[in-house]
Design a protein around this motif. Structure first.
Motif, PDB file in Angstrom:
ATOM      1  N   GLU A  98       0.922  -1.184   0.061  1.00  0.00           N
ATOM      2  CA  GLU A  98      -0.027  -0.097  -0.197  1.00  0.00           C
ATOM      3  C   GLU A  98       1.011   1.334  -0.056  1.00  0.00           C
ATOM      4  OE1 GLU A  98      -3.289   2.207  -0.054  1.00  0.00           O
ATOM      5  OE2 GLU A  98      -3.162   0.205  -0.518  1.00  0.00           O
ATOM      6  N   VAL A  99       1.914   1.251   0.861  1.00  0.00           N
ATOM      7  CA  VAL A  99       2.664   2.371   0.972  1.00  0.00           C
ATOM      8  C   VAL A  99       3.546   2.666  -0.396  1.00  0.00           C
ATOM      9  CG1 VAL A  99       4.878   3.407   2.235  1.00  0.00           C
ATOM     10  CG2 VAL A  99       2.986   2.353   3.398  1.00  0.00           C
ATOM     11  N   ALA A 100       3.974   1.357  -0.945  1.00  0.00           N
ATOM     12  CA  ALA A 100       4.912   1.318  -2.046  1.00  0.00           C
ATOM     13  C   ALA A 100       3.827   2.195  -3.427  1.00  0.00           C
ATOM     14  CB  ALA A 100       5.170   0.018  -2.542  1.00  0.00           C
ATOM     15  N   ARG A 101       2.581   1.662  -3.457  1.00  0.00           N
ATOM     16  CA  ARG A 101       1.640   1.975  -4.513  1.00  0.00           C
ATOM     17  C   ARG A 101       1.373   3.634  -4.280  1.00  0.00           C
ATOM     18  NH1 ARG A 101      -3.360   3.675  -4.481  1.00  0.00           N
ATOM     19  NH2 ARG A 101      -3.690   2.986  -2.342  1.00  0.00           N
ATOM     20  N   LYS A 102       1.395   4.091  -3.153  1.00  0.00           N
ATOM     21  CA  LYS A 102       1.217   5.483  -2.645  1.00  0.00           C
ATOM     22  C   LYS A 102       2.236   6.198  -3.184  1.00  0.00           C
ATOM     23  CE  LYS A 102      -2.538   5.411   0.850  1.00  0.00           C
ATOM     24  NZ  LYS A 102      -2.607   5.688   2.453  1.00  0.00           N
ATOM     25  N   ILE A 103       3.555   5.675  -3.087  1.00  0.00           N
ATOM     26  CA  ILE A 103       4.899   6.427  -3.471  1.00  0.00           C
ATOM     27  C   ILE A 103       5.162   6.443  -5.050  1.00  0.00           C
ATOM     28  CG2 ILE A 103       7.349   6.228  -3.320  1.00  0.00           C
ATOM     29  CD1 ILE A 103       7.219   5.550  -0.433  1.00  0.00           C
ATOM     30  N   ASP A 104       4.519   5.195  -5.488  1.00  0.00           N
ATOM     31  CA  ASP A 104       4.625   5.442  -6.916  1.00  0.00           C
ATOM     32  C   ASP A 104       3.690   6.380  -7.723  1.00  0.00           C
ATOM     33  OD1 ASP A 104       6.349   3.394  -7.443  1.00  0.00           O
ATOM     34  OD2 ASP A 104       4.916   1.612  -7.272  1.00  0.00           O
ATOM     35  N   GLU A 105       2.506   6.447  -7.316  1.00  0.00           N
ATOM     36  CA  GLU A 105       1.545   7.508  -7.584  1.00  0.00           C
ATOM     37  C   GLU A 105       2.339   8.847  -7.499  1.00  0.00           C
ATOM     38  OE1 GLU A 105      -1.878   7.316  -5.363  1.00  0.00           O
ATOM     39  OE2 GLU A 105      -2.562   5.177  -6.359  1.00  0.00           O
ATOM     40  N   PHE A 106       2.834   9.178  -6.418  1.00  0.00           N
ATOM     41  CA  PHE A 106       3.459  10.326  -6.220  1.00  0.00           C
ATOM     42  C   PHE A 106       4.628  10.705  -7.068  1.00  0.00           C
ATOM     43  CE2 PHE A 106       6.331  13.557  -4.024  1.00  0.00           C
ATOM     44  CZ  PHE A 106       5.317  14.462  -3.802  1.00  0.00           C
ATOM     45  N   ILE A 107       5.594   9.456  -7.179  1.00  0.00           N
ATOM     46  CA  ILE A 107       6.610   9.774  -8.285  1.00  0.00           C
ATOM     47  C   ILE A 107       5.991  10.103  -9.614  1.00  0.00           C
ATOM     48  CG2 ILE A 107       8.304   8.273  -9.419  1.00  0.00           C
ATOM     49  CD1 ILE A 107       8.790   6.931  -7.007  1.00  0.00           C
ATOM     50  N   GLY A 108       4.817   9.487 -10.076  1.00  0.00           N
ATOM     51  CA  GLY A 108       4.212   9.841 -11.181  1.00  0.00           C
ATOM     52  C   GLY A 108       3.899  11.085 -11.280  1.00  0.00           C
ATOM     53  N   LYS A 109       3.398  11.868 -10.474  1.00  0.00           N
ATOM     54  CA  LYS A 109       3.000  13.209 -10.232  1.00  0.00           C
ATOM     55  C   LYS A 109       4.273  14.186 -10.587  1.00  0.00           C
ATOM     56  CE  LYS A 109      -1.149  12.544  -7.294  1.00  0.00           C
ATOM     57  NZ  LYS A 109      -1.921  12.978  -5.901  1.00  0.00           N
ATOM     58  N   LEU A 110       5.464  13.690  -9.653  1.00  0.00           N
ATOM     59  CA  LEU A 110       6.678  14.154 -10.037  1.00  0.00           C
ATOM     60  C   LEU A 110       7.165  14.460 -11.368  1.00  0.00           C
ATOM     61  CD1 LEU A 110       8.748  13.646  -6.728  1.00  0.00           C
ATOM     62  CD2 LEU A 110       7.705  15.734  -7.339  1.00  0.00           C
ATOM     63  N   LYS A 111       7.130  13.136 -12.119  1.00  0.00           N
ATOM     64  CA  LYS A 111       7.461  12.976 -13.304  1.00  0.00           C
ATOM     65  C   LYS A 111       6.627  13.863 -14.332  1.00  0.00           C
ATOM     66  CE  LYS A 111       9.809   8.452 -13.117  1.00  0.00           C
ATOM     67  NZ  LYS A 111       9.752   7.166 -13.271  1.00  0.00           N
ATOM     68  N   GLN A 112       5.255  13.913 -13.919  1.00  0.00           N
ATOM     69  CA  GLN A 112       4.400  14.738 -14.847  1.00  0.00           C
ATOM     70  C   GLN A 112       4.716  16.454 -14.736  1.00  0.00           C
ATOM     71  OE1 GLN A 112       0.396  14.012 -13.757  1.00  0.00           O
ATOM     72  NE2 GLN A 112       0.573  11.699 -14.734  1.00  0.00           N
ATOM     73  N   LEU A 113       5.447  16.690 -13.605  1.00  0.00           N
ATOM     74  CA  LEU A 113       5.842  18.132 -13.724  1.00  0.00           C
ATOM     75  C   LEU A 113       6.660  18.316 -14.456  1.00  0.00           C
ATOM     76  CD1 LEU A 113       6.064  18.827  -9.836  1.00  0.00           C
ATOM     77  CD2 LEU A 113       4.356  19.521 -11.378  1.00  0.00           C
ATOM     78  N   LYS A 114       7.588  17.684 -14.820  1.00  0.00           N
ATOM     79  CA  LYS A 114       8.904  17.870 -15.976  1.00  0.00           C
ATOM     80  C   LYS A 114       8.095  18.057 -17.434  1.00  0.00           C
ATOM     81  CE  LYS A 114      11.390  14.411 -15.269  1.00  0.00           C
ATOM     82  NZ  LYS A 114      12.482  13.297 -15.417  1.00  0.00           N
ATOM     83  N   GLU A 115       6.927  17.595 -17.528  1.00  0.00           N
ATOM     84  CA  GLU A 115       6.366  17.955 -18.822  1.00  0.00           C
ATOM     85  C   GLU A 115       5.619  19.404 -18.903  1.00  0.00           C
ATOM     86  OE1 GLU A 115       6.925  16.051 -21.265  1.00  0.00           O
ATOM     87  OE2 GLU A 115       7.991  14.822 -20.070  1.00  0.00           O
ATOM     88  N   VAL A 116       5.408  20.014 -17.731  1.00  0.00           N
ATOM     89  CA  VAL A 116       4.825  21.400 -17.811  1.00  0.00           C
ATOM     90  C   VAL A 116       3.323  21.404 -18.393  1.00  0.00           C
ATOM     91  CG1 VAL A 116       5.463  23.656 -17.271  1.00  0.00           C
ATOM     92  CG2 VAL A 116       7.322  22.116 -17.556  1.00  0.00           C
ATOM     93  N   HIS A 117       2.623  20.367 -18.206  1.00  0.00           N
ATOM     94  CA  HIS A 117       1.518  20.398 -18.921  1.00  0.00           C
ATOM     95  C   HIS A 117       0.486  21.572 -18.145  1.00  0.00           C
ATOM     96  CE1 HIS A 117       2.120  17.086 -21.199  1.00  0.00           C
ATOM     97  NE2 HIS A 117       2.332  16.085 -20.228  1.00  0.00           N
ATOM     98  N   SER A 118       0.794  21.814 -16.981  1.00  0.00           N
ATOM     99  CA  SER A 118       0.058  22.947 -16.255  1.00  0.00           C
ATOM    100  C   SER A 118       1.297  23.636 -15.446  1.00  0.00           C
ATOM    101  CB  SER A 118      -1.004  22.497 -15.256  1.00  0.00           C
ATOM    102  OG  SER A 118      -0.513  21.919 -14.133  1.00  0.00           O
TER     103      SER A 118
END
Length: 469
Positions: free
Chosen positions: A178-198
């Protein structure tokens, strides 16, 4: 998820020789790659004389010799820095960091950047080790002193954060999905920041004033970047090791003085009765309460004792703490065992009664070793007068207990304190610990009798005493 100029990085040891890269050994200026001219030059690919110094130094990974390169340079519109890079040819381990070559500034600085495009991700950033970086939109923060100083870009800081979060993910997936899944979700959000969609906000707050975010339009004003200078608080000054910057602080009360002071009083040694000294300190345990740690050391016979007593009153309810030991890291949890606490390990059919071992503030490993030593030192169980059958059972018990200490066996560790003054560290605090269960219960008449509460009158005794007179 971490300025004044400081000594060389920790991987640098005494250097047998220092040479300028690509040149023979020379004087101190030549060793720093500065044959002539200013010591700190603006970083430029066209400056042929600007070369890093090479220092033979010890690799802290394989303990063989590697090479540290130091480059003294100046960032335009900012200040001087020292860029260091270490590489080991034996094990291929490498490390890079930056240090400010200037003094701590008169004021702290905060950079607030509105990131709206991919070009903003390429802005150069100097983040010192005492600076805090955060992205409010994700509630993401890199606290001070958790990373070394770095010269990178905004994208580089995000990549470094992602790498740090991914480092222990295989272990987390095996232990807590469960903790690993939540961290994976947060890592995905950090990677999306690099694309600067917003757009998002990037903030660096440095009380030393030595961090920096590039203004690509310098010396003109950058509307997307807000730079704020502020006066350091006394807490920030203390964090930087500065003195004399206290700002009209209120005088600390006597209770605060007591917390910051080790009290000492004279006593007699319990072994040889010689004069000795006892040290006493009031300590605040996080997420628990205050305790008093007392330690006695006798210079005559060398006897040493330490004891822990609760700094507060008896709790309204008793406390029962159950820990399921599943990993060797559980042995490092802090434990406060009061003198009224009993200990139980059901898998070993073992129970340690109230008062045994006294009050202790240690780790779980330390407490289990004290239990093992208590059994081994008992002459009636393992001495010459013991029965062979009993000795064999106790040796088997000690072997099983040692397996628990070494993390080879799983078990339940139970602390039952009717006074409610014992504590076992929650390593997930302030979140819930899946392996730790804390129960509150009403004390029985016998437990109140053991604590002397049945005959204790705490209300209405004033009027009763007046009527008796």
């Amino acid at each position: 998820m971490a300025g004044r100029a400081s000594p060389p990085p920790p991987h640098v040891t005494a250097a047998p020789h220092v040479t300028a890269a690509g040149s023979a050994s020379g004087g101190s200026m030549a060793a720093l790659g500065m044959a002539e001219g200013p010591l700190f030059r603006p970083f430029s690919a066209e400056d042929g004389e600007q070369r890093p110094a090479e220092i033979e130094s010890l690799c802290m990974n394989c303990f063989r010799n590697g090479v540290t390169r130091l480059l003294l340079t100046r960032i335009p519109f900012f200040k001087e820095i020292i860029v260091s890079s270490f590489a080991c040819d034996s094990c291929s381990w490498s490390n890079t960091e930056i240090q400010s070559a200037g003094r701590i500034q008169e004021q702290g600085v905060r950079y607030t950047l509105a990131v709206t495009s991919r070009q903003d991700m390429n802005r150069e950033v100097v983040k010192t080790d005492c600076a805090t970086a955060w992205i409010p939109e994700l509630d993401f923060e890199i606290p001070p002193f958790t990373q070394k100083g770095v010269l990178t870009t905004i994208e580089g800081i995000i990549d470094r954060a992602v790498a740090g979060l991914e480092q222990d993910q295989p272990v987390r997936r095996a232990t807590d999905e469960e903790v690993a899944r939540k961290i994976d979700e947060f890592i995905g959000k950090l990677k999306q920041l690099k694309e600067v969609h917003s757009s998002f906000t990037f903030i660096i707050d440095d009380p030393s004033g030595n961090s920096f975010v590039e203004n690509p339009r310098a010396p003109q004003r950058d509307d997307a970047l807000v730079v704020t200078r502020y006066r350091r608080t006394p807490q920030q000054a203390a964090m930087l090791g500065l003195e004399g910057e206290e700002l009209d602080e209120k005088p600390a009360d006597s209770a605060e003085d007591l917390r910051n002071e080790v009290l000492q009083f004279n006593t007699n040694c319990p072994e040889c009765n010689a004069p000795a000294s006892t040290n006493m300190k009031l300590v605040q345990i996080p997420h628990f309460k205050e305790v008093i740690i007392m330690a006695t050391n006798c210079d005559s016979c060398g006897h040493r004792t330490n004891e822990v007593k609760s700094g507060g009153a008896i709790e309204p309810q008793g406390t029962r703490i159950t820990l399921r030991i599943t990993d060797p890291s559980d042995m490092t949890r802090d434990v406060l065992k009061s003198e009224t606490c009993s200990v139980e390990i059901p898998e070993l059919e073992f129970e340690l009664g109230m008062g045994a071992l006294g009050g202790k503030f240690t780790t779980l490993e330390g407490l289990l070793k004290d239990v093992r030593d208590l059994v081994e030192r008992n002459p009636f169980t393992l001495g010459d007068s013991s029965a062979p059958s009993k000795t064999e059972k106790l040796q088997e018990f000690i072997g099983k207990l040692q397996e628990i200490i070494e993390g080879k066996a799983k078990a339940h560790f139970i602390m039952d304190d009717p006074a409610g003054n014992s504590y076992l560290q929650n390593v997930y605090a302030p979140e819930e610990d899946p392996e730790l269960k804390v129960e509150r219960y009403e004390r029985s008449f016998e437990q109140n009798e053991d604590l002397g509460l049945n005959d204790m009158k705490t209300e209405g005794y004033e009027s009763e005493g007046a009527g008796g007179r």
